[in-house]
Design a protein around this motif. Structure first.
Motif, short mmCIF file in Angstrom:
data_model
loop_
_atom_site.label_atom_id
_atom_site.label_comp_id
_atom_site.label_asym_id
_atom_site.label_seq_id
_atom_site.Cartn_x
_atom_site.Cartn_y
_atom_site.Cartn_z
N TYR A 165 0.82 -1.21 0.00
CA TYR A 165 0.00 0.00 0.00
C TYR A 165 0.85 1.26 0.00
O TYR A 165 1.79 1.39 0.79
N TRP A 179 -7.86 6.54 -2.70
CA TRP A 179 -7.64 6.34 -1.27
C TRP A 179 -8.91 5.68 -0.72
O TRP A 179 -9.90 6.33 -0.41
N ASP A 180 -8.86 4.35 -0.59
CA ASP A 180 -10.07 3.62 -0.23
C ASP A 180 -9.99 2.87 1.08
O ASP A 180 -10.87 2.07 1.41
N ALA A 195 -4.46 6.84 5.71
CA ALA A 195 -5.17 6.21 4.61
C ALA A 195 -4.20 5.39 3.78
O ALA A 195 -2.99 5.66 3.76
N TRP A 241 -9.33 3.82 5.15
CA TRP A 241 -9.17 4.95 6.07
C TRP A 241 -9.18 4.50 7.53
O TRP A 241 -9.95 3.59 7.89
N PHE A 298 -5.11 16.88 2.08
CA PHE A 298 -3.93 16.01 1.98
C PHE A 298 -2.78 16.61 2.77
O PHE A 298 -2.49 17.80 2.65
N GLN A 332 2.20 11.76 1.64
CA GLN A 332 2.13 10.34 1.36
C GLN A 332 3.52 9.75 1.25
O GLN A 332 4.51 10.48 1.08
N ARG A 378 -3.77 3.11 -0.11
CA ARG A 378 -4.31 2.80 -1.44
C ARG A 378 -3.40 1.82 -2.17
O ARG A 378 -2.18 1.86 -2.01
#
Length: 116
Positions: free
Chosen positions: A31, A103-104, A96, A106, A46, A49, A98
């Motif tokens: 991820y 971004w699925d 988060a 959380w 945001f 990341q 993905r």
């Protein structure tokens, strides 16, 4: 994947906090992970990341140079080191994850409050 954020709290301006995000999956290293935040009355934004291996990071301009994202794939954990905190950093912080563009996954969020 289930994500559990922790480490929030109350801190004075100029102080530091480190947030953690524990993932309940052995495939954590697959991820791309990120941090977002939502202040009262504002949209979620945001923060930054980190790539799957941790070799690459990106940050919002508002936190660049003050916040650092890292991860420990052996512990399935994501971190957000926040230094030189400002009252404007007050928000609920979410981690988060993905696998692709969306971004699925959380976490539930942890409150950070910075007093002036």
């Amino acid at each position: 994947v289930q994500l559990q954020a922790s480490g929030g709290g109350l801190v004075q301006a100029g102080g530091s906090l480190r947030l953690s995000c524990a993932a309940s999956t052995s495939t954590f290293s697959r991820y791309t992970m990120g941090w977002f935040r939502q202040a009262p009355g504002k949209e979620r934004e945001f923060v930054g990341q980190i790539s799957r291996t941790g070799s690459s990071t990106e940050y919002a301009n508002s936190v660049k140079g003050r916040f650092t994202i890292s991860r420990d794939n052996s512990k399935n954990t994501l971190y957000l080191q926040m230094n030189s905190l400002k009252p404007d950093d007050t928000a609920v912080y979410y981690c988060a994850g993905r696998l692709q563009a969306l971004w699925d996954n959380w976490g539930q969020g942890t409150q950070v409050t910075v007093s002036s």
